[in-house]
Design an enzyme around this catalytic site. Structure first.
Site, PDB file in Angstrom:
ATOM      1  N   ASP A   1      -0.770  15.696   9.648  1.00  0.00           N
ATOM      2  CA  ASP A   1      -0.813  14.386   9.256  1.00  0.00           C
ATOM      3  C   ASP A   1      -0.926  13.834   8.059  1.00  0.00           C
ATOM      4  O   ASP A   1      -1.938  14.392   7.540  1.00  0.00           O
ATOM      5  CB  ASP A   1      -2.129  14.039  10.214  1.00  0.00           C
ATOM      6  CG  ASP A   1      -2.421  12.358  10.332  1.00  0.00           C
ATOM      7  OD1 ASP A   1      -1.413  11.666  10.338  1.00  0.00           O
ATOM      8  OD2 ASP A   1      -3.383  12.039  10.358  1.00  0.00           O
TER       9      ASP A   1
ATOM     10  N   ASP B   1       2.761   7.188   7.293  1.00  0.00           N
ATOM     11  CA  ASP B   1       1.967   7.695   8.104  1.00  0.00           C
ATOM     12  C   ASP B   1       2.656   8.260   9.470  1.00  0.00           C
ATOM     13  O   ASP B   1       3.368   8.065  10.221  1.00  0.00           O
ATOM     14  CB  ASP B   1       1.220   6.638   8.889  1.00  0.00           C
ATOM     15  CG  ASP B   1       0.145   6.879   9.708  1.00  0.00           C
ATOM     16  OD1 ASP B   1      -0.065   8.384  10.002  1.00  0.00           O
ATOM     17  OD2 ASP B   1      -0.373   6.010  10.487  1.00  0.00           O
TER      18      ASP B   1
END
Ligand SMILES: *[C@@H]1O[C@H](CO)[C@@H](O)[C@H](O)[C@H]1NC(C)=O
Ligand SMILES: *[C@@H]1O[C@H](CO)[C@@H](O)[C@H](O)[C@H]1NC(C)=O
Ligand SMILES: *[C@@H]1O[C@H](CO)[C@@H](O)[C@H](O)[C@H]1NC(C)=O
Ligand SMILES: *[C@@H]1O[C@H](CO)[C@@H](O)[C@H](O)[C@H]1NC(C)=O
Length: 434
Positions: free
Chosen positions: A306, A123
């Site tokens: 992302d 992440d």
């Protein structure tokens, strides 16, 4: 402290560090004892994709929920008792089904002595690393209980646990000592994975510990660099597009540099954006046009790249223009936009301008792999698009999220210390895989 004050604190902190390192190179790392000589070549980990979608708009819901939480930088948590936290975490109500991540991008690492394997979500939009759960974790000689608890909220989940320092093995013969690792007491919304590897900016860890709620937690990248294991605090992300529903280990996460074999042509470095809230993450400025006419759909604005988002999310007004140009309609079953095969035949490229370069995102790149239509609740009559609505109009300060469908077409590099982002084309940029 509001986000703006926090932003200034971080800027001040960064400026102080820069000044300190300029005045006295080496001073910052006096305390660290390199256990391995600095590696000239970067450290590379296999990066895998796992799908577990059950249809019913899972991916769209998960991505939109994440976008919403990224736009609202979570509040700073004061000291609370572990019991209280456990209760509030377990009872937390989320607007999305928290039992399904949909599409996970994961790496396998090991923690502790003897080493235990964990599959962690990668992440770039958060920065705490944690494992699940206390049942699999054995404190040993290499672990140190910090006495702090940790609490992190995500778009589709939450974790709370105890903060330890322990050895984290990234690759054979490559270990980080005293890496801060949360050991989850409660983790909601993370089925099928053993935790999370947060490789975003360190600023995102501020306020996540308790009672020590004013400290930052160094990420894996920070520690690799501070312990002198890697020469540059770079994270490189490579992932080849695939239409395989099974686990595909065709990605690569690289720490300490770029993997020259994974991209073609020039690496284009641009400064990270200054615009909040995108600046809290791996934020960049970009504009997006469509087709040979180069019709503007999103004028230069801030957003993020992302690994925790699957789709390519654009501001609502940009999606309206895109729909107008492509004829796409919203599909209730999948939550995605869809077009007919005839419309797909006419679908033109999107063009992303980042810095002084323009990157073509082909028609093929804009679609969900057709072989996986049924996996998301779609049918073979339609072609589903990976371009979706971020949920707010442009001007928000976070007007796009270039999720994994974008990162699968380009090689990207994120340099925390140098405050820059790099992007290059790959052999798969124009691949006809979908
Ligand atoms: C790890 O951190 C603990 C607590 O700060 C310290 O006592 C210990 O010496 C550190 N270990 C190493 C290998 O740096
Ligand atoms: C896949 O999703 C289903 C339904 O949400 C869930 O019950 C199951 O645990 C998931 N499997 C994995 C491996 O994540
Ligand atoms: C994009 O924004 C710039 C600067 O604000 C402006 O000059 C330009 O006309 C805009 N382009 C379009 C197509 O709206
Ligand atoms: C873009 O080009 C201009 C003019 O050549 C240059 O000054 C600028 O640094 C370039 N920007 C980036 C991000 O490379």
């Amino acid at each position: 402290m509001n986000p703006l004050q926090r932003h200034y604190l971080v800027m001040l902190f960064t400026a102080a560090l820069t000044l300190l390192s300029l005045l006295s190179p080496g001073l910052l790392h006096v305390a660290s004892k390199p256990i391995t000589p600095v590696r000239k070549s970067p450290v590379t980990l296999p990066f895998a994709r796992r799908m577990n979608v059950t249809g019913g708009r899972d991916i769209f819901r998960m991505d939109q929920a994440r976008a919403k939480s990224l736009k609202t930088v979570s509040s700073i948590h004061g000291a609370q008792s572990k019991e209280e936290l456990k209760k509030s975490a377990a009872g937390a109500a989320f607007g999305v089904p928290s039992t399904n991540q949909g599409v996970d991008y994961i790496v396998e690492i090991e923690v502790g002595t003897p080493p235990t394997k964990y599959n962690l979500l990668v992440d770039t939009g958060s920065s705490n690393t944690w494992i699940c759960c206390e049942t699999t974790y054995n404190p040993s000689d290499t672990s140190f209980d910090t006495g702090n608890g940790v609490y992190v909220e995500y778009g589709s989940g939450v974790m709370t646990g105890e903060e330890y320092l322990d050895v984290l093995h990234l690759a054979p013969g490559l270990s980080i000592t005293n890496q801060s690792i949360g050991v989850a007491l409660v983790a909601v919304g993370f089925d099928g994975v053993d935790g999370l590897l947060g490789i975003g900016p360190q600023v995102l860890t501020y306020g996540n510990l308790f009672p020590d709620s004013t400290s930052f937690t160094p990420t894996v990248t920070d520690n690799l660099y501070d312990q002198g294991i890697i020469a540059k605090p770079f994270v490189g992300i490579s992932f080849q597009p695939t239409n395989d529903a099974a686990e595909s280990r065709n990605g690569e996460l690289t720490f300490g540099g770029v993997d020259e074999s994974k991209f073609v042509g020039e690496m284009n470095f641009v400064p990270l954006t200054q615009t909040l809230p995108a600046a809290y993450y791996v934020g960049i400025d970009q504009s997006v046009t469509y087709g040979s006419e180069k019709t503007m759909i999103l004028n230069t604005t801030a957003g993020i790249t992302d690994t925790g988002t699957t789709l390519l999310l654009l501001a609502s007004d940009a999606v309206v223009v895109y729909q107008d140009l492509t004829g796409a309609v919203f599909d209730e079953d999948t939550g995605l936009l869809r077009i007919t095969p005839a419309q797909f035949a006419k679908l033109e490229s999107l063009f992303f301008t980042i810095g002084n370069e323009t990157y073509e995102f082909t028609a093929n790149a804009q679609i969900w792999p057709r072989a996986l239509n049924s996996a998301i609740g779609g049918t073979s009559d339609f072609v589903y698009l990976v371009v979706s609505d971020i949920g707010t109009p442009s001007g928000y300060g976070l007007d796009f999220i270039n999720g994994m469908v974008f990162l699968e077409r380009f090689y990207t590099v994120y340099d925390t210390l140098g405050n820059q982002f790099g992007i290059a084309r790959t052999a798969q940029t124009d691949a006809e895989v979908n």
